[in-house]
Design a protein around this motif. Structure first.
Motif, PDB file in Angstrom:
ATOM      1  N   ASP A  18       0.816  -1.218   0.000  1.00  0.00           N
ATOM      2  CA  ASP A  18       0.000   0.000   0.000  1.00  0.00           C
ATOM      3  C   ASP A  18       0.848   1.266   0.000  1.00  0.00           C
ATOM      4  O   ASP A  18       0.379   2.340   0.374  1.00  0.00           O
ATOM      5  N   ASN A  39      -4.581   1.440   2.527  1.00  0.00           N
ATOM      6  CA  ASN A  39      -5.196   0.984   3.786  1.00  0.00           C
ATOM      7  C   ASN A  39      -5.151  -0.529   3.974  1.00  0.00           C
ATOM      8  O   ASN A  39      -6.162  -1.166   4.285  1.00  0.00           O
ATOM      9  N   SER A 235      -7.469   7.007  15.204  1.00  0.00           N
ATOM     10  CA  SER A 235      -7.889   5.730  14.633  1.00  0.00           C
ATOM     11  C   SER A 235      -8.732   4.968  15.644  1.00  0.00           C
ATOM     12  O   SER A 235      -8.891   5.414  16.786  1.00  0.00           O
TER      13      SER A 235
END
Length: 263
Positions: A18, A39, A235
Motif C-alpha cells: 500500500d 489501507n 484511529s
C-alpha cells in the motif's frame, strides 16, 4: 512478456503493498507481481491514482490494482459501482496490468451484472494490451464456492484469490485442494492467500497442488514522531497511528526461495 497461466508449471508470488516503498521492497526481495492498494490495515481499499502512477513508473514487475471503494462487505450500490468503474478506467490509463475486484449479491452469490460492468470498464481499446482480472476474497464470502468458481470462469477471471473460505489459507487447504482439482488445466488460477507465511508455501503446494501465493509480508515500523499526544487518537482503539506497516524484505525473500523450491 505475458505468462501463460495454462502452463502446468506456472507459479506466482504476489505481494500486497500500500505504498511505493513497500512495492519497491517487495520487488527487490523477489515478488513476481504486486497487488497495489491503500489501507492494508483494513484489508485494502482503492489506491490513489497518484500512487498507481508512481508505482508503475518505479517497478518493472506487473502491478495489479485493487478496486474496493470502502471497508466492509462486498454488496455495492449503484453509485459505488459507477465510482469503481471510473477508478478502473483511470487505473488502466495509468498502466495497471491487472484489476482486482469482487462484488456479491445479498444472497451470497457473485453479482454478475456488477462484475460485467466493472470488467467492461477495462476493455482493451485502440490496440491496448489485454488486462488481467483477479476475483479477490469476496470469493471467500460466497455461499457456494464451486458455483462461484464456475461463474468466475464464465466472466473471464484469470485468478481467484482465496483462503479456502477460512481465516487462513492453511486452514482452508481442503477447499483449496478441491478448487485446484476443479480447475484442472483450464479456468481461473487458484491463488492462496491470508495468513500465509513462507514456511507454509511448500506444505500448501504438497497438500493442495496450488502453485500461486499471495502475502503482504509485512512488519510493524514505529512512527518517527517524537511528540505523541496521549489524549487524542485518530484511529479506532485497536489501531495505533504510531505503528506503521511496511513490507519486510527478509520475509518476502524467503517466500520466493520457498516458491522456487516447488516443482
Amino acid at each position: 512478456m505475458s505468462i501463460n497461466t495454462d502452463n502446468p508449471l506456472y507459479k506466482m508470488l504476489e505481494v500486497c503493498a500500500d505504498s511505493s516503498e513497500s512495492a519497491l521492497t517487495a520487488q527487490k526481495a523477489g515478488a513476481m507481481r504486486i497487488e497495489l492498494c491503500a489501507n492494508l490495515i483494513i484489508g485494502g481499499t482503492t489506491p490513489t491514482l497518484a500512487l498507481v502512477e508512481a508505482v508503475k513508473k518505479e517497478l518493472s514487475i506487473p502491478v495489479h490494482v485493487l478496486i474496493r471503494p470502502r471497508f466492509g462487505d462486498f454488496c455495492y450500490g449503484k453509485a459505488e459501482i459507477t465510482q469503481m468503474a471510473r477508478d478502473i478506467e483511470l487505473c488502466r490509463k495509468a498502466g495497471a496490468d491487472g484489476i482486482v475486484i469482487g462484488c456479491l449479491k445479498i444472497d451470497g452469490s457473485l453479482d454478475e451484472k456488477a462484475l460485467r460492468t466493472l470488467m467492461s470498464a477495462a476493455e482493451a481499446k485502440d490496440g491496448a494490451k489485454k488486462i488481467s482480472f483477479t476475483l479477490h476474497r469476496a470469493f471467500d464470502m460466497c455461499k457456494d464456492p464451486f458455483e462461484a468458481y464456475e461463474k468466475a470462469a464464465e466472466l473471464g477471471f484469470d485468478t481467484i484469490l482465496t483462503s479456502g473460505q477460512k481465516a487462513s489459507c492453511y486452514e482452508g487447504r481442503f477447499l483449496l485442494k478441491e478448487l485446484q482439482k476443479k480447475r484442472g488445466e483450464k479456468g481461473p488460477v487458484i491463488m492462496a492467500g491470508s495468513g500465509l507465511k513462507p514456511e507454509l508455501i511448500v506444505p500448501l503446494f504438497e497438500e493442495t497442488g496450488v502453485r500461486c501465493f499471495h502475502l503482504s509480508g509485512k512488519k510493524i515500523v514505529q512512527s518517527p514522531m517524537r511528540y505523541k499526544n496521549p489524549e487524542v487518537s485518530m484511529s479506532v482503539k485497536s489501531f495505533s497511528e504510531y505503528e506503521l506497516w511496511s513490507a519486510d524484505e527478509n520475509v518476502i525473500r524467503e517466500a520466493r526461495r520457498q516458491l522456487n523450491g516447488i516443482g
